[in-house]
Motif scaffolding. Structure first.
Motif, PDB file in Angstrom:
ATOM      1  N   SER A 300       0.922  -1.201  -0.080  1.00 32.79           N
ATOM      2  CA  SER A 300      -0.164   0.154  -0.193  1.00 32.79           C
ATOM      3  C   SER A 300       0.804   1.131  -0.069  1.00 32.79           C
ATOM      4  CB  SER A 300      -0.923   0.009   1.079  1.00 32.79           C
ATOM      5  OG  SER A 300      -1.818  -1.044   1.242  1.00 32.79           O
ATOM      6  N   ALA A 301       2.058   1.282   0.768  1.00 27.21           N
ATOM      7  CA  ALA A 301       2.848   2.444   0.770  1.00 27.21           C
ATOM      8  C   ALA A 301       3.278   2.621  -0.596  1.00 27.21           C
ATOM      9  CB  ALA A 301       3.748   2.380   1.851  1.00 27.21           C
ATOM     10  N   TYR A 302       3.911   1.467  -1.228  1.00 28.42           N
ATOM     11  CA  TYR A 302       4.633   1.640  -2.464  1.00 28.42           C
ATOM     12  C   TYR A 302       3.541   2.381  -3.499  1.00 28.42           C
ATOM     13  CZ  TYR A 302       7.110   0.540  -6.900  1.00 28.42           C
ATOM     14  OH  TYR A 302       7.850   0.736  -8.119  1.00 28.42           O
ATOM     15  N   ASN A 303       2.474   1.646  -3.488  1.00 29.84           N
ATOM     16  CA  ASN A 303       1.419   2.168  -4.528  1.00 29.84           C
ATOM     17  C   ASN A 303       0.911   3.564  -4.212  1.00 29.84           C
ATOM     18  OD1 ASN A 303      -0.652   1.490  -6.576  1.00 29.84           O
ATOM     19  ND2 ASN A 303      -2.078   1.558  -5.010  1.00 29.84           N
ATOM     20  N   THR A 304       1.083   4.145  -3.128  1.00 29.42           N
ATOM     21  CA  THR A 304       0.653   5.440  -2.734  1.00 29.42           C
ATOM     22  C   THR A 304       1.468   6.462  -3.084  1.00 29.42           C
ATOM     23  OG1 THR A 304      -0.866   4.829  -0.821  1.00 29.42           O
ATOM     24  CG2 THR A 304      -0.109   6.786  -0.848  1.00 29.42           C
ATOM     25  N   MET A 305       2.719   6.143  -2.955  1.00 28.19           N
ATOM     26  CA  MET A 305       4.157   6.841  -3.289  1.00 28.19           C
ATOM     27  C   MET A 305       4.196   7.143  -5.114  1.00 28.19           C
ATOM     28  SD  MET A 305       5.134   8.397  -0.665  1.00 28.19           S
ATOM     29  CE  MET A 305       3.623   8.459  -0.027  1.00 28.19           C
ATOM     30  N   GLN A 306       3.844   5.764  -5.342  1.00 28.97           N
ATOM     31  CA  GLN A 306       3.944   5.795  -6.980  1.00 28.97           C
ATOM     32  C   GLN A 306       2.748   6.536  -7.454  1.00 28.97           C
ATOM     33  OE1 GLN A 306       3.465   1.816  -8.675  1.00 28.97           O
ATOM     34  NE2 GLN A 306       4.457   2.487 -10.675  1.00 28.97           N
ATOM     35  N   THR A 307       1.500   6.811  -6.949  1.00 30.51           N
ATOM     36  CA  THR A 307       0.647   7.435  -7.193  1.00 30.51           C
ATOM     37  C   THR A 307       0.746   8.898  -6.996  1.00 30.51           C
ATOM     38  OG1 THR A 307      -1.054   5.538  -6.645  1.00 30.51           O
ATOM     39  CG2 THR A 307      -1.798   7.842  -7.071  1.00 30.51           C
ATOM     40  N   VAL A 308       1.365   9.303  -6.076  1.00 27.36           N
ATOM     41  CA  VAL A 308       1.869  10.729  -5.808  1.00 27.36           C
ATOM     42  C   VAL A 308       2.716  11.285  -6.855  1.00 27.36           C
ATOM     43  CG1 VAL A 308       3.116  12.213  -4.126  1.00 27.36           C
ATOM     44  CG2 VAL A 308       1.478  10.492  -3.218  1.00 27.36           C
ATOM     45  N   ALA A 309       3.931  10.404  -7.151  1.00 28.57           N
ATOM     46  CA  ALA A 309       4.693  10.755  -8.248  1.00 28.57           C
ATOM     47  C   ALA A 309       4.083  10.910  -9.499  1.00 28.57           C
ATOM     48  CB  ALA A 309       5.748   9.728  -8.266  1.00 28.57           C
ATOM     49  N   ALA A 310       3.007  10.032  -9.816  1.00 29.95           N
ATOM     50  CA  ALA A 310       2.160  10.353 -11.347  1.00 29.95           C
ATOM     51  C   ALA A 310       1.454  11.314 -11.215  1.00 29.95           C
ATOM     52  CB  ALA A 310       1.692   8.861 -11.408  1.00 29.95           C
ATOM     53  N   ASN A 311       0.507  11.587 -10.214  1.00 29.90           N
ATOM     54  CA  ASN A 311      -0.367  12.438 -10.234  1.00 29.90           C
ATOM     55  C   ASN A 311       0.057  14.039  -9.880  1.00 29.90           C
ATOM     56  OD1 ASN A 311      -2.698  10.948 -10.701  1.00 29.90           O
ATOM     57  ND2 ASN A 311      -3.354  10.911  -8.613  1.00 29.90           N
TER      58      ASN A 311
END
Length: 384
Positions: A300-311
């Protein structure tokens, strides 16, 4: 769906070689210290090539860049059959790392073209299935092939998977992007501000710190279980993969609906709880409980940070942002394994897991101090 399939084939080939390449090197007669150097050499060039690839992905033909990375990877896998000396193998591993760096950066950038921004977390969660599936199948398949049929079957099969991914990638219809008006402003540049995306520094740094605990655990949990005289530790990785399969899309939906903080903070605390459980672990049930907590927390943490970087990055800088984020993830592998080895040597495995809490808390602190305002703005905008 096509980019998910293409990346799954690529990831499967990679995971097939993870446990088998050291075995192949030992069969060639290389000593263990050389095996370690050759097995890990590709991570260096994979990490170093990412910033350049990210810039190229933003200004050039993404389809051709992606295909080029897959072609390089396929050629390297077949070449292992004919190259046996240390010098040539080392050079080949560095080239293989370039191919891996190109394909992973490309796939993670391309997939963001097809995911609506308001569903980026959920979409990236499903995209992560390629990693989960390859982790569950790849190592076992690779070991079966090399044990039953030898290195020829292993490398040819792995190369065949890469080729399949490359062919699928050619059928993807890529979105049209505006061409840069001036090379000096938007084109290829050697400046750090062009090679790396500053808006992705924070999620990359947080991913590095939080991910280091995961890689410390994955690298040393088997030896720790042996020390504790706990058998069948392979179930740990099965439970981890199964939990990840179920939790990532759910976490992605929560990121989209509740915001980054609502998911990341509990995720970081789940990882902290994992380390505490492992500190006291002395039965297989303790290890399995830790696998569930670690899977939910890190996934979940990895997915969240990846989403932050993309969004949080404009689409014309998405390639640089994704590559910057992946550099942080690459560094977490090096940091986690190096930290774990040093800590285990000086204080033992149990205390090593407690010490692994420190970088997680540092990552949580950085997140709360630097990203809370952006998250609040995101939630406010959604409510309006």
């Amino acid at each position: 769906v096509l980019i998910l399939l293409a990346n799954s084939f690529m990831a499967l080939s990679y995971m097939m070689l993870t446990p088998t390449f050291p075995v192949y090197l030992e069969e060639l007669g290389h000593p263990l210290n050389i095996v370690g150097v050759l097995a890990g050499a590709f991570t260096v060039t994979a990490m170093l090539i990412r910033p350049f690839i990210g810039n190229w992905l933003d200004i050039s033909n993404r389809k051709m860049i992606y295909f080029a990375g897959q072609f390089i990877t396929m050629v390297c896998m077949l070449s292992y059959l004919f190259v046996h000396s240390f010098g040539l193998l080392f050079a080949l591993r560095l080239l293989h790392g370039i191919g891996i760096g190109i394909t992973t950066s490309s796939a993670n950038t391309i997939v963001t073209e097809f995911i609506p921004k308001q569903k980026m977390g959920e979409g990236l969660g499903y995209f992560g299935y390629s990693f989960v599936a390859s982790s569950a199948v790849g190592p076992a398949l690779g070991l079966y092939l090399i044990e039953q049929y030898g290195a020829l079957a292993l490398f040819v099969t792995a190369a065949g998977f890469v080729a399949s991914g490359g062919m699928i990638g050619l059928f993807i219809t890529y979105g049209k992007r505006e061409k840069p008006s001036a090379m000096s402003d938007s084109g290829l540049s050697w400046k750090v501000s062009r090679l790396l995306e500053p808006r992705a520094f924070r999620p990359a740094a947080v991913s590095l710190l939080v991910g280091s605990a995961y890689y410390t655990t994955s690298a040393f949990v088997a030896m720790y279980a042996e020390e504790k005289q706990v058998d069948n530790i392979g179930i740990f990785f099965m439970i981890f993969a199964l939990t990840l399969l179920l939790s990532r899309p759910v976490a992605g939906k929560l990121v989209d609906r509740k915001g980054y903080t609502a998911v990341f903070v509990p995720s970081a605390l789940f990882i902290v709880m994992t380390m505490v459980i492992l500190f006291f672990a002395d039965t297989i049930w303790h290890f399995l409980m830790a696998a569930v907590f670690l899977s939910i927390g890190y996934g979940s943490a990895y997915n969240t940070m990846q989403t932050v970087a993309a969004n949080e990055t404009p689409s014309n800088r998405r390639g640089a942002a994704v590559s910057t984020f992946l550099v942080g993830s690459d560094l977490s592998i090096l940091a986690g394994t190096a930290f774990g080895g040093i800590a285990a040597k000086h204080v033992g495995y149990s205390s090593m897991f407690l010490l692994a809490i420190i970088p997680v808390l540092c990552g949580l602190f950085i997140y709360l101090m630097t990203m809370k305002v952006g998250d609040m703005k995101k939630n406010l905008s959604e409510r309006i």
